[in-house]
Design a protein around this motif. Structure first.
Motif, short mmCIF file in Angstrom:
data_model
loop_
_atom_site.label_atom_id
_atom_site.label_comp_id
_atom_site.label_asym_id
_atom_site.label_seq_id
_atom_site.Cartn_x
_atom_site.Cartn_y
_atom_site.Cartn_z
N MET A 1 0.66 -1.31 0.23
CA MET A 1 0.17 0.00 -0.25
C MET A 1 0.37 1.26 0.23
SD MET A 1 -3.49 1.01 2.40
CE MET A 1 -3.71 0.19 1.99
N GLY A 2 2.39 1.12 0.56
CA GLY A 2 3.31 2.49 0.93
C GLY A 2 2.84 3.00 1.43
N VAL A 3 2.71 4.41 1.50
CA VAL A 3 3.10 5.03 2.97
C VAL A 3 1.25 4.76 3.10
CG1 VAL A 3 2.21 7.54 3.78
CG2 VAL A 3 3.93 6.56 1.91
N ASP A 4 1.85 4.68 5.02
CA ASP A 4 0.02 5.02 5.48
C ASP A 4 -0.10 6.18 5.86
OD1 ASP A 4 -1.92 3.73 7.09
OD2 ASP A 4 -1.14 2.36 8.20
N TYR A 5 -1.43 6.59 5.25
CA TYR A 5 -2.18 7.63 5.50
C TYR A 5 -2.56 8.12 6.95
CZ TYR A 5 -0.75 9.25 0.77
OH TYR A 5 -0.88 9.82 -0.70
N TYR A 6 -3.16 6.63 7.44
CA TYR A 6 -3.81 7.13 8.78
C TYR A 6 -2.59 6.93 9.73
CZ TYR A 6 -7.28 5.45 6.42
OH TYR A 6 -9.56 5.32 5.75
N ASN A 7 -1.48 6.11 9.58
CA ASN A 7 -0.76 6.11 10.70
C ASN A 7 0.23 7.50 10.45
OD1 ASN A 7 1.05 5.16 12.20
ND2 ASN A 7 3.25 5.07 10.76
N VAL A 8 -0.09 8.25 9.13
CA VAL A 8 1.08 9.59 9.44
C VAL A 8 -0.16 11.05 9.90
CG1 VAL A 8 1.34 11.73 7.44
CG2 VAL A 8 1.75 9.28 6.55
N LEU A 9 -1.60 10.42 10.16
CA LEU A 9 -2.53 11.17 10.62
C LEU A 9 -2.39 11.23 11.89
CD1 LEU A 9 -4.53 12.57 7.97
CD2 LEU A 9 -2.94 13.32 9.05
N GLU A 10 -1.46 10.03 12.80
CA GLU A 10 -2.66 9.47 14.21
C GLU A 10 -3.81 9.47 14.76
OE1 GLU A 10 -0.08 12.33 16.82
OE2 GLU A 10 1.99 11.52 15.69
N VAL A 11 -4.45 8.33 13.17
CA VAL A 11 -5.56 8.18 13.21
C VAL A 11 -5.94 6.83 13.20
CG1 VAL A 11 -6.42 10.77 13.08
CG2 VAL A 11 -6.44 8.85 11.80
N GLY A 12 -6.73 6.18 13.27
CA GLY A 12 -7.18 4.87 13.42
C GLY A 12 -8.04 5.03 11.26
N ARG A 13 -8.59 3.69 11.34
CA ARG A 13 -9.08 3.84 9.60
C ARG A 13 -10.56 3.58 10.19
NH1 ARG A 13 -5.79 1.67 6.43
NH2 ARG A 13 -6.63 1.32 5.17
#
Length: 272
Positions: A1-13
């Motif tokens: 998936m590449g970059v985990d945008y949820y992790n970047v924003l520090e939020v859950g899916r």
């Protein structure tokens, strides 16, 4: 998936829109390059990554595509996600969510001075057309701005070969506040009180947009449609720094639906 945008924003899916926006604002302010002068290069990279993540996760269509197919799915569907074109003739559309810069009243009051947007624009060259360029643009919200205010970034729009790049224009919008209503430079708040308080006096407690507790002692008899005006407690006046409009309290007197015979007699004895 590449970059985990949820992790970047520090939020859950499963994060809500409000949780995503709140986390984005916190991170964007923390990693803004101007706030990290000793680590500016790293801050710029982190700030860009945060903006990219928010652009995707805050958009329902992009978020759905990302959840199912990851970054590749977003890149493949970019053409179908384009928003409206801006700028001069020949400019192709931006491949990003063309969101208005929306802020609640408290932002225009001065408690949150920064808004953030990210932009992908198209640039034509003599070797290859539609070269994508990514840039972070910062909008500093001036206290007192009104709905419809335009923020222009000269020559930040799409660029055709041998032509001056188009301008990029953001139009500011206001989200309604749950307590206050804006009327020009004034703030209006509706206050419900009982008939007893309207006749005998009461104390009104309000929390201002900048977090102060405003205590107002009402000693006058309050009639239906009565308005109490407080100077210099309204919205900041953008063109007159240091000045504010009025705070207008509009009262809604709640009358009892019925009275007992004893109550009626008591009222008649009091008022003659």
């Amino acid at each position: 998936m590449g970059v985990d945008y949820y992790n970047v924003l520090e939020v859950g899916r499963s994060a809500s829109d409000e949780e995503i926006k709140k986390s984005y604002r916190k991170l964007a302010i923390r990693w803004h390059p101007d706030k990290n002068p000793n680590e500016k290069a790293a801050a710029e990279a982190k700030f860009k990554e945060i903006a990219e993540a928010y652009d995707v996760i805050s958009d329902p269509k992009k978020r759905t595509i990302y959840d199912q197919y990851g970054e590749k799915g977003l890149n493949a569907s970019c053409d179908s996600q384009n928003g409206p074109s801006y700028g001069s003739s020949g400019s192709s559309t931006f491949c990003f969510n063309p969101r208005d810069a929306e802020d609640i009243f408290s932002d225009f009051f001065g408690s949150n001075p920064f808004g953030f947007e990210n932009l992908n624009r198209s640039k034509s060259t003599s070797f290859q057309t539609d070269v994508a360029e990514h840039e972070i643009l910062t909008i500093e919200v001036t206290p007192g701005w009104r709905k419809g205010t335009k923020v222009t970034f000269p020559e930040k729009g799409n660029e055709e070969l041998n032509q001056i790049p188009a301008d990029l224009v953001f139009i500011i919008d206001e989200k309604p506040h749950e307590v206050y209503k804006r009327e020009g430079n004034d703030l209006v708040v509706h206050q419900k009180i009982s008939l007893v308080d309207a006749l005998a006096g009461t104390t009104i407690n309000l929390v201002t947009l900048d977090g102060r507790n405003l205590v107002i002692d009402m000693t006058d008899v309050i009639k239906p449609n009565y308005e109490f005006v407080i100077e210099n407690e309204g919205m900041p006046i953008a063109r007159e720094p240091g000045k504010k409009g009025k705070l207008i309290i509009k009262f809604d007197v709640k009358f009892p639906s019925r009275l007992t015979p004893e109550q009626r007699a008591g009222i008649r004895s009091i008022f003659g």
